[in-house]
Design a protein around this motif. Structure first.
Motif, PDB file in Angstrom:
ATOM      1  N   HIS A  43     -59.194  41.840  75.904  1.00  0.00           N
ATOM      2  CA  HIS A  43     -57.842  41.716  76.449  1.00  0.00           C
ATOM      3  C   HIS A  43     -56.920  41.226  75.349  1.00  0.00           C
TER       4      HIS A  43
ATOM      5  N   SER B 298     -55.666  37.393  76.054  1.00  0.00           N
ATOM      6  CA  SER B 298     -56.640  36.335  76.352  1.00  0.00           C
ATOM      7  C   SER B 298     -57.862  36.553  75.476  1.00  0.00           C
TER       8      SER B 298
ATOM      9  N   ALA C 125     -60.709  39.408  87.010  1.00  0.00           N
ATOM     10  CA  ALA C 125     -59.310  39.661  87.365  1.00  0.00           C
ATOM     11  C   ALA C 125     -58.465  40.001  86.141  1.00  0.00           C
ATOM     12  N   PHE C 126     -58.879  39.554  84.960  1.00  0.00           N
ATOM     13  CA  PHE C 126     -58.122  39.861  83.741  1.00  0.00           C
ATOM     14  C   PHE C 126     -58.020  41.368  83.498  1.00  0.00           C
TER      15      PHE C 126
ATOM     16  N   HIS D 217     -57.024  43.587  85.468  1.00  0.00           N
ATOM     17  CA  HIS D 217     -55.806  44.094  86.099  1.00  0.00           C
ATOM     18  C   HIS D 217     -54.564  43.849  85.242  1.00  0.00           C
ATOM     19  N   SER D 218     -54.635  42.869  84.338  1.00  0.00           N
ATOM     20  CA  SER D 218     -53.459  42.550  83.521  1.00  0.00           C
ATOM     21  C   SER D 218     -53.560  43.081  82.096  1.00  0.00           C
ATOM     22  N   ALA D 219     -54.611  43.830  81.794  1.00  0.00           N
ATOM     23  CA  ALA D 219     -54.753  44.446  80.469  1.00  0.00           C
ATOM     24  C   ALA D 219     -53.981  45.763  80.496  1.00  0.00           C
ATOM     25  N   LEU D 220     -52.695  45.687  80.133  1.00  0.00           N
ATOM     26  CA  LEU D 220     -51.808  46.837  80.251  1.00  0.00           C
ATOM     27  C   LEU D 220     -51.379  47.355  78.886  1.00  0.00           C
ATOM     28  N   LYS D 221     -51.218  48.655  78.820  1.00  0.00           N
ATOM     29  CA  LYS D 221     -50.583  49.319  77.683  1.00  0.00           C
ATOM     30  C   LYS D 221     -49.535  50.262  78.271  1.00  0.00           C
TER      31      LYS D 221
ATOM     32  N   PRO E   6     -46.838  51.804  82.675  1.00  0.00           N
ATOM     33  CA  PRO E   6     -47.932  50.883  82.363  1.00  0.00           C
ATOM     34  C   PRO E   6     -49.267  51.477  82.805  1.00  0.00           C
TER      35      PRO E   6
ATOM     36  N   GLN F 249     -53.523  50.419  83.060  1.00  0.00           N
ATOM     37  CA  GLN F 249     -54.550  49.388  82.945  1.00  0.00           C
ATOM     38  C   GLN F 249     -55.644  49.929  82.020  1.00  0.00           C
TER      39      GLN F 249
ATOM     40  N   LYS G 211     -59.612  48.999  82.317  1.00  0.00           N
ATOM     41  CA  LYS G 211     -60.216  49.676  83.461  1.00  0.00           C
ATOM     42  C   LYS G 211     -60.405  51.159  83.145  1.00  0.00           C
TER      43      LYS G 211
END
Length: 180
Positions: free
Chosen positions: A51, A54, A142-143, A145-149, A156, A158, A161
């Motif tokens: 990530h 994080s 849950a991290f 879901h917030s790993a966006l490009k 955006p 994910q 995923k």
């Protein structure tokens, strides 16, 4: 499919001939785990993602499990981060998860190991559903879901995923092809 009747030895031999991995580990009489997974050109498969905001990392591993006379595709996912308070040892893995414990050597402080299982004959949609149901709803992950490009179109995505789904589908298809 003809591989429904394959023994674990036949299955291992076919996977080795296809050069899907540097080594195929046999765990008991029911599990084959690919160690050092390879791309089609023989180069090392990228099976790690981190990530961007994080220290959370995932590592992917692939295998086959013979259960109730049916071959199942397995995806092993190792989660790691820098929170040493949650660190676990590879000795805490149970059952078929123990076949995947060699991936732990790459992590300084593993926090969890999760496995996803589905019929080897699962199609792409069934694979996506199995991963979503068995992996993407785990609170410790849950991290993901917030790993966006952001895509070139400004949308955006994910990406971790998507990475998991792409790598799992690619290896499952390669395994199926090796068994034909």
């Amino acid at each position: 499919m003809p591989y429904r009747r394959f023994t674990i030895e036949t299955m291992k031999s076919r996977l080795e001939q296809a050069r899907l991995a540097g080594f195929i580990y046999q765990h008991g009489s029911t599990v084959l785990a690919l160690q050092q997974a390879l791309n089609e050109d023989g180069s090392a498969l990228n099976n790690f993602a981190q990530h961007g905001l994080s220290s959370d990392q995932i590592g992917l591993q692939f295998g086959l499990h013979l259960a109730d006379g049916q071959w199942r595709f397995m995806l092993g996912v190792t989660h790691s981060n820098q929170d040493r308070g949650l660190e676990i040892g590879a000795g805490h893995l149970k059952g078929e998860q123990r076949a995947f414990n060699l991936l732990y050597a790459f992590y300084n402080c593993p926090k969890g190991f999760y496995s996803v299982s589905m019929p080897l004959m699962a199609n792409a949609s069934e694979l996506e559903d199995a991963i979503a149901q068995q992996l993407f709803h785990i609170p410790e992950l849950a991290f993901l879901h917030s790993a966006l490009k952001i895509s070139p179109a400004g949308q955006p995505a994910q990406w971790i995923k998507a990475f998991i789904l792409q790598q799992a589908l690619g290896m499952k298809v390669r395994m199926q092809s090796a068994l034909l």
